[in-house]
Design a protein around this motif. Structure first.
Motif, short mmCIF file in Angstrom:
data_model
loop_
_atom_site.label_atom_id
_atom_site.label_comp_id
_atom_site.label_asym_id
_atom_site.label_seq_id
_atom_site.Cartn_x
_atom_site.Cartn_y
_atom_site.Cartn_z
N ASP A 134 0.71 -0.94 -0.14
CA ASP A 134 0.03 0.06 -0.14
C ASP A 134 0.52 0.81 0.20
OD1 ASP A 134 -2.11 -1.12 -0.38
OD2 ASP A 134 -2.87 -1.32 1.92
N LYS A 135 2.14 1.14 0.06
CA LYS A 135 3.26 2.18 0.62
C LYS A 135 3.53 2.73 -1.28
CE LYS A 135 3.85 0.42 5.26
NZ LYS A 135 5.61 0.81 6.28
N LEU A 136 3.47 1.84 -1.78
CA LEU A 136 4.10 2.19 -3.26
C LEU A 136 3.15 1.74 -4.38
CD1 LEU A 136 6.58 -0.05 -2.77
CD2 LEU A 136 7.10 1.91 -2.49
N PHE A 137 3.23 2.80 -5.36
CA PHE A 137 1.96 2.23 -6.03
C PHE A 137 2.33 3.10 -7.28
CE2 PHE A 137 -1.62 3.22 -8.91
CZ PHE A 137 -2.28 2.30 -9.10
N PRO A 138 2.21 2.27 -8.21
CA PRO A 138 2.57 0.70 -8.14
C PRO A 138 3.81 0.24 -8.00
CG PRO A 138 3.33 1.65 -10.52
CD PRO A 138 3.33 2.81 -9.79
N LEU A 139 3.45 -1.81 -7.54
CA LEU A 139 4.33 -2.25 -7.16
C LEU A 139 4.38 -3.24 -8.14
CD1 LEU A 139 6.34 -2.92 -5.53
CD2 LEU A 139 5.06 -3.77 -4.07
N PHE A 140 4.88 -3.54 -8.86
CA PHE A 140 5.25 -4.51 -10.17
C PHE A 140 6.44 -5.35 -9.80
CE2 PHE A 140 3.09 -1.34 -12.34
CZ PHE A 140 1.64 -1.86 -12.84
N SER A 141 6.41 -6.35 -10.28
CA SER A 141 7.82 -7.43 -9.93
C SER A 141 8.58 -7.76 -11.82
CB SER A 141 7.34 -9.14 -8.88
OG SER A 141 6.29 -8.32 -8.56
N ILE A 142 10.08 -7.93 -11.21
CA ILE A 142 10.76 -8.39 -12.66
C ILE A 142 11.37 -9.56 -12.20
CG2 ILE A 142 12.12 -7.48 -14.36
CD1 ILE A 142 11.66 -4.33 -14.12
N ALA A 143 11.56 -10.43 -13.48
CA ALA A 143 12.89 -11.70 -12.85
C ALA A 143 13.61 -12.12 -14.16
CB ALA A 143 11.90 -13.10 -13.35
N VAL A 144 14.98 -11.93 -12.94
CA VAL A 144 15.97 -11.98 -14.36
C VAL A 144 16.60 -13.49 -14.44
CG1 VAL A 144 18.48 -10.72 -14.36
CG2 VAL A 144 15.91 -9.53 -13.54
N ASP A 145 16.47 -14.18 -15.66
CA ASP A 145 17.50 -14.95 -15.88
C ASP A 145 18.57 -14.62 -16.16
OD1 ASP A 145 17.17 -14.24 -18.67
OD2 ASP A 145 15.57 -16.12 -18.88
N ASN A 146 19.65 -16.45 -16.17
CA ASN A 146 20.60 -15.77 -16.36
C ASN A 146 21.20 -16.10 -17.57
OD1 ASN A 146 22.31 -16.60 -13.88
ND2 ASN A 146 20.78 -18.19 -13.83
N SER A 147 20.15 -15.61 -18.88
CA SER A 147 20.10 -15.66 -19.94
C SER A 147 20.12 -14.64 -20.21
CB SER A 147 19.36 -16.29 -21.04
OG SER A 147 17.97 -15.99 -21.00
N ALA A 148 19.71 -13.35 -19.45
CA ALA A 148 19.24 -11.72 -19.56
C ALA A 148 20.63 -10.98 -19.59
CB ALA A 148 18.47 -11.64 -18.97
N GLY A 149 20.61 -9.58 -20.57
CA GLY A 149 20.92 -9.38 -20.39
C GLY A 149 22.17 -7.53 -21.67
N MET A 150 22.56 -7.24 -21.69
CA MET A 150 22.38 -6.04 -22.47
C MET A 150 22.67 -6.40 -23.82
SD MET A 150 23.82 -2.25 -21.80
CE MET A 150 23.37 -1.73 -20.16
N LYS A 151 22.40 -6.14 -24.60
CA LYS A 151 22.73 -6.54 -26.03
C LYS A 151 24.29 -5.50 -27.02
CE LYS A 151 21.79 -8.16 -30.63
NZ LYS A 151 20.48 -8.78 -31.36
#
Length: 218
Positions: A134-151
């Motif tokens: 309730d203290k934060l709006f919006p509150l979203f979640s992100i999952a990071v796998d080991n193949s993610a990265g910057m191209k």
């Protein structure tokens, strides 16, 4: 389950046929919601035991629970045959389909939440106590796998991303009173920046913030 049949006359002698299909399900463990600096999260795929069609897990807290599905590099997972129960298996308040609540976080009416799934691909779920969310709006979640990265689109040149000067922080665990500031983004820190933690939260106070995250293993 209650079914109401409406006919034009009470003398029509209408009949109703119901076919019920049963599927195997392994009712899983029940965990108390973690508090303080620990985050409540689970990979839905980890519920699978290879024997039952469906597997479940239940979390019980001291207050209603905020539920969010973690997006990844490809967006929100399409977790078909995944269900979220507001309550426990024995005491259900409402049942949601993952395809509906994936992009629409919600708060339970009860103090319990149950996840029922037959999905075998990584699907991250994060749970927060209502008072925390309730203290934060919006509150979203992100999952990071080991193949993610910057191209790097232009070989020979370093890739980078920029963070504008604003009031924003990277904090440990879920965003609550137990969180510790890991990085103050208003100081324009050197990027990219590494964190030796399993999970963290990014809090933006008065600005728009765009960032990229990738997981790695030593």
């Amino acid at each position: 389950m209650t079914i109401q049949v409406v006919t034009r006359s009470v003398y029509m002698q209408s009949m109703l046929e119901i076919t019920v299909e049963y599927m195997s399900a392994q009712i899983g463990p029940t965990f108390p919601m973690k508090t303080g600096g620990e985050m409540n999260y689970i990979d839905v795929a980890s519920l699978r035991d290879g024997r039952s069609l469906f597997n479940s897990v239940t979390f019980i807290g001291e207050e209603p629970i905020y539920f969010s599905v973690a997006s990844d590099t490809s967006g929100y997972p399409e977790c078909y045959d995944c269900y979220v129960i507001d309550g426990t298996i024995e005491n259900q308040t409402q049942i949601y389909d993952f395809t509906v609540v994936g992009e629409q976080p919600f708060t339970t009416k009860s103090n319990a939440i149950t996840i029922l799934s037959s999905f075998e691909k990584f699907t991250g779920v994060v749970l927060n106590p209502k008072s925390e969310a309730d203290k934060l709006f919006p509150l979203f979640s992100i999952a990071v796998d080991n193949s993610a990265g910057m191209k790097n689109f232009k070989p020979g040149y370093p890739a980078a991303f920029q963070v504008q000067n604003c009031t924003a922080y990277v904090v440990s665990g879920p965003p609550n009173n137990s969180s510790k500031v890991l990085l103050d983004l208003s100081t324009s820190p050197k990027m990219p920046h590494s964190f030796d933690v399993k999970y963290f939260s990014v809090v933006a106070m008065d600005c728009d913030l765009l960032f990229y995250a990738s997981g790695y293993r030593n």
